[in-house]
Enzyme design. Structure first.
Site, PDB file in Angstrom:
ATOM      1  CE1 TYR A  49     -13.589   2.679  -8.589  1.00 52.91           C
ATOM      2  CE2 TYR A  49     -15.622   1.735  -9.444  1.00 52.91           C
ATOM      3  CZ  TYR A  49     -14.570   1.700  -8.547  1.00 52.91           C
ATOM      4  OH  TYR A  49     -14.505   0.698  -7.621  1.00 52.91           O
TER       5      TYR A  49
ATOM      6  CE  LYS B  12     -12.349  -0.839  -9.792  1.00 50.93           C
ATOM      7  NZ  LYS B  12     -11.289  -1.667  -9.154  1.00 50.93           N
TER       8      LYS B  12
ATOM      9  CG  ASP C 129      -2.205   0.777   1.005  1.00 53.07           C
ATOM     10  OD1 ASP C 129      -2.131   2.010   0.837  1.00 53.07           O
ATOM     11  OD2 ASP C 129      -3.268   0.151   0.962  1.00 53.07           O
TER      12      ASP C 129
ATOM     13  CG  ASN D 228      -8.069  -4.486  -2.923  1.00 51.36           C
ATOM     14  OD1 ASN D 228      -9.289  -4.484  -3.046  1.00 51.36           O
ATOM     15  ND2 ASN D 228      -7.450  -3.751  -1.997  1.00 51.36           N
TER      16      ASN D 228
ATOM     17  CB  THR E 263     -14.180   0.200   1.829  1.00 54.24           C
ATOM     18  OG1 THR E 263     -14.460   0.845   0.571  1.00 54.24           O
ATOM     19  CG2 THR E 263     -14.568  -1.265   1.739  1.00 54.24           C
TER      20      THR E 263
END
Length: 291
Positions: A157, A161, A36, A86, A192
């Site tokens: 986005y 995706k 990360d 991810n 999240t």
């Protein structure tokens, strides 16, 4: 212990889906390289998670950093058995008539190119691993329900995706000869930080905003609760495990049913076109009886 003696690399591991997946893989025996750009949260995750978790800082918008991450995982453990692509964020929020090329490219680099380069630099370390003989060598990419149509996210986005879905299929065909499976998961509204991070509000209000988003999402689909990171982590673990040894090139939608149809198709209080026709039929019959 589905992942004993296996090496797993997770990008975007410091929070949300990545953190849940990291904990699950480690708990079930894997050595997990959790990466990360959030160093503080990443180190805390490694320290507090049960099992062997090794934090590596990695900016997935930098292909050299991705390559270094994969090389380190292979150097320390002998190879890579599973990769979870991810890492991501909401990206550019402008509509197509407003977005500039730089904002478009930044979003694509983060959400699509990073997945391609993750695969590119992991595969040399996945070939010939013992897990390939058991159906377990695998790559799992995080896509989104936004890939199936407009209305779930900003345009850029959604397009990125959708690209992840097609990349998943193409990579599955490319890598079948090496015994490497490639699949995707399409989350719905998961509680999240991806939503609150994109909001232009003070940090002290983001916890409150997150709670409000969770409440809203619990009413948005047939399953009457908000999605949690562990819901996606469990799906990822299945696709990465030997139980999915006959599964490749596909995508698992984990969305509480939000993509099943418009609200009136599942909410009896809303009513739908068919119900309206039935009601009209009853009205006609009653009118005939009183005539």
């Amino acid at each position: 212990m589905r992942f004993s003696d296996r090496t797993v690399v997770v990008t975007g591991a410091a929070s949300g889906i990545g953190a849940a997946a990291t904990a699950l893989f480690a708990r079930e025996g894997a050595v997990v390289f959790a990466s990360d750009i959030d160093v503080e949260s990443g180190k805390k995750l490694a320290e507090e998670t049960e099992g062997d978790v090794r934090f590596v800082r990695c900016d997935v918008c930098d292909p050299a950093a991705i390559e270094a991450l994969m090389d380190r995982a292979a150097e320390e453990t002998g190879g890579i058995d599973t990769l979870l692509n991810n890492a991501g964020a909401g990206g550019a929020r402008e509509s197509i008539e407003e977005i500039g090329p730089d904002a478009w490219d930044r979003t694509m680099d983060l959400l699509l190119r990073s997945v391609a380069m993750g695969i590119r630099y992991a595969v040399p370390h996945m070939k010939g691993r013992p897990s390939t003989k058991k159906g377990g060598a695998s790559i799992v990419n995080i896509s989104s329900v936004a890939a199936v149509g407009p209305g779930y996210s900003p345009t850029t986005y959604a397009v990125a995706k959708a690209g992840v879905l097609h990349l998943t299929k193409c990579a599955a065909t490319d890598l079948a000869q090496h015994g490497i499976r490639v699949n995707a998961v399409q989350p719905g509204f998961i509680n999240t930080n991806i939503f609150t991070a994109s909001l232009d509000i003070p940090d002290e209000l983001k916890t409150q905003a997150k709670a409000m988003i969770a409440q809203m999402s619990s009413n948005a689909q047939p399953v009457a609760r908000g999605g949690e990171p562990i819901d996606i982590a469990e799906a990822v673990a299945y696709l990465a495990s030997d139980a999915a040894g006959f599964v490749t090139g596909t995508s698992l939608i984990v969305d509480g049913g939000i993509t099943l149809g418009p609200r009136h198709s599942w909410d009896p209080e809303e009513g739908g076109a068919f119900e309206a026709l039935i009601a009209l039929e009853e009205q006609v019959k009653q009118a005939q009886q009183t005539a």
